[in-house]
Design a protein around this motif. Sequence first.
Motif, PDB file in Angstrom:
ATOM      1  N   LYS A 235       0.702  -1.117   0.065  1.00 24.67           N
ATOM      2  CA  LYS A 235       0.116   0.157  -0.097  1.00 24.67           C
ATOM      3  C   LYS A 235       0.730   1.204   0.132  1.00 24.67           C
ATOM      4  O   LYS A 235       1.657   1.329   0.715  1.00 24.67           O
ATOM      5  CB  LYS A 235      -0.887   0.052   1.157  1.00 24.67           C
ATOM      6  N   SER A 236       0.449   2.333  -1.037  1.00 23.18           N
ATOM      7  CA  SER A 236       1.212   3.359  -0.877  1.00 23.18           C
ATOM      8  C   SER A 236       0.200   4.461  -1.157  1.00 23.18           C
ATOM      9  O   SER A 236      -1.190   4.186  -1.208  1.00 23.18           O
ATOM     10  CB  SER A 236       2.361   3.504  -2.052  1.00 23.18           C
ATOM     11  N   LEU A 237       0.531   5.805  -1.492  1.00 21.16           N
ATOM     12  CA  LEU A 237      -0.484   6.715  -1.585  1.00 21.16           C
ATOM     13  C   LEU A 237      -1.403   6.543  -2.856  1.00 21.16           C
ATOM     14  O   LEU A 237      -2.736   6.875  -2.734  1.00 21.16           O
ATOM     15  CB  LEU A 237       0.219   8.267  -1.807  1.00 21.16           C
ATOM     16  N   VAL A 238      -0.844   5.760  -4.019  1.00 24.10           N
ATOM     17  CA  VAL A 238      -1.730   5.680  -4.992  1.00 24.10           C
ATOM     18  C   VAL A 238      -1.847   4.115  -5.285  1.00 24.10           C
ATOM     19  O   VAL A 238      -2.530   3.814  -6.474  1.00 24.10           O
ATOM     20  CB  VAL A 238      -0.750   6.207  -6.454  1.00 24.10           C
ATOM     21  N   ASN A 239      -1.553   3.232  -4.643  1.00 30.92           N
ATOM     22  CA  ASN A 239      -1.779   1.969  -4.901  1.00 30.92           C
ATOM     23  C   ASN A 239      -2.063   1.082  -3.812  1.00 30.92           C
ATOM     24  O   ASN A 239      -1.469   1.382  -2.587  1.00 30.92           O
ATOM     25  CB  ASN A 239      -0.427   1.506  -5.661  1.00 30.92           C
ATOM     26  N   HIS A 240      -2.864  -0.091  -3.891  1.00 30.52           N
ATOM     27  CA  HIS A 240      -3.271  -0.872  -2.731  1.00 30.52           C
ATOM     28  C   HIS A 240      -3.454  -2.338  -3.335  1.00 30.52           C
ATOM     29  O   HIS A 240      -4.198  -2.433  -4.241  1.00 30.52           O
ATOM     30  CB  HIS A 240      -4.155  -0.664  -1.884  1.00 30.52           C
ATOM     31  N   SER A 241      -2.500  -3.201  -3.420  1.00 30.33           N
ATOM     32  CA  SER A 241      -2.864  -4.560  -3.990  1.00 30.33           C
ATOM     33  C   SER A 241      -2.208  -5.902  -3.303  1.00 30.33           C
ATOM     34  O   SER A 241      -1.775  -5.737  -2.158  1.00 30.33           O
ATOM     35  CB  SER A 241      -1.752  -4.296  -5.562  1.00 30.33           C
ATOM     36  N   PHE A 242      -2.711  -6.808  -3.662  1.00 32.17           N
ATOM     37  CA  PHE A 242      -2.460  -8.220  -3.189  1.00 32.17           C
ATOM     38  C   PHE A 242      -1.891  -9.158  -4.342  1.00 32.17           C
ATOM     39  O   PHE A 242      -2.450  -9.121  -5.364  1.00 32.17           O
ATOM     40  CB  PHE A 242      -3.596  -9.148  -2.505  1.00 32.17           C
ATOM     41  N   THR A 243      -0.682  -9.751  -4.096  1.00 30.43           N
ATOM     42  CA  THR A 243      -0.034 -10.715  -5.078  1.00 30.43           C
ATOM     43  C   THR A 243       0.323 -11.877  -4.432  1.00 30.43           C
ATOM     44  O   THR A 243       0.951 -11.730  -3.236  1.00 30.43           O
ATOM     45  CB  THR A 243       1.036  -9.934  -5.680  1.00 30.43           C
ATOM     46  N   ILE A 244      -0.017 -12.981  -4.961  1.00 29.55           N
ATOM     47  CA  ILE A 244       0.399 -14.511  -4.511  1.00 29.55           C
ATOM     48  C   ILE A 244       1.129 -15.064  -5.567  1.00 29.55           C
ATOM     49  O   ILE A 244       0.904 -14.748  -6.658  1.00 29.55           O
ATOM     50  CB  ILE A 244      -0.713 -15.243  -3.882  1.00 29.55           C
ATOM     51  N   ASN A 245       2.329 -15.574  -5.084  1.00 26.79           N
ATOM     52  CA  ASN A 245       3.244 -15.991  -6.071  1.00 26.79           C
ATOM     53  C   ASN A 245       3.513 -17.525  -5.606  1.00 26.79           C
ATOM     54  O   ASN A 245       3.866 -17.897  -4.638  1.00 26.79           O
ATOM     55  CB  ASN A 245       4.665 -15.362  -6.295  1.00 26.79           C
ATOM     56  N   VAL A 246       3.346 -18.374  -6.498  1.00 26.87           N
ATOM     57  CA  VAL A 246       3.468 -19.978  -6.556  1.00 26.87           C
ATOM     58  C   VAL A 246       4.825 -20.232  -7.268  1.00 26.87           C
ATOM     59  O   VAL A 246       4.995 -19.972  -8.464  1.00 26.87           O
ATOM     60  CB  VAL A 246       2.522 -20.713  -6.919  1.00 26.87           C
TER      61      VAL A 246
END
Length: 302
Positions: A59-70
């Motif tokens: 999370k930053s001022l312009v972004n909020h994300s979730f990433t999952i890597n296998v």
Amino acid sequence: MLSNLEGAGLPNIPRPPPSKEKQKENQGTTDNAAQCSVTSIYHAHIADSSRKVTATWCKSLVNHSFTINVENPSDDQCPCTCKIDLKAWQFWGRKGLKSLEVDGQRVDVYWDFRQAKFSGSPEPCSDYYVAIVSEEEVALVVGDMKTDAFKRTKKRPSLVDAILLCKKEHICGKKLFCSKAKLNEGKHENDIMIENSLSGPDDPEMWVSIDGTAVIRIMNLHWRFRGNEIVTVNNTPVQIFWDVHDWLYNTSGSSHGLFIFTPGVPDSAAHCDSDGCNTYDSPRDSQSVPRFCYVLYAWKTE
């Protein structure tokens, strides 16, 4: 190297934890220029093999994300990735399903964030799940709604339990840094608080508190900016390593201190790798259950 940790836990240091008002004043927010993130690294049985699974909340001022890597050893240049935008999502995107191909086998990722609750951290604190399904089994569930995940996937739990190897967190703040991590066998995560006093007429100092109790007080940080001690948290020994050199001597602006918390009795064969996860010196040791490690990067901002 955490195997060289020495020392003993300090008695309860007579310094009361900061008030909630002070925490709110000093605690950095996700609106800082530096990006706050939480990364959890697991071992899970997926596509006929034990693989590393990395779940990252940013999370930053312009972004909020979730990433999952296998992990996909057959093609290191093309990891199997599922990324979800948490800031720009519409309601219909809060519950979804994406299929990945891992070594030629289908792997499904289910998620439900419709009622997810956040409390300052990029990672939700409750009411959500992310489930990975492989070979008709739920290999891994992230979040507290496991029952809902099993109902939705209609698959049985994996016969091989997923193991949390490491949790890494980047936090922004001024004098106070607050986080949570499970440091003992209890059901709930422990509250971790790091406070510093680097300016003023006195020598720079730092305090580390767990569940409201100050367990370490470091005076004269100019001489003790790097070190380690062992404390006790609910009858569990916890190794704490710190390195705050940049807090004192980095003049480039934003700087970070490094803190590593490892529950359990020190192991002479254990080391921390670049991911913050424990590795072992001998083949026999490598067959044992990896020890959990919590790594905190405390970014000091002005």
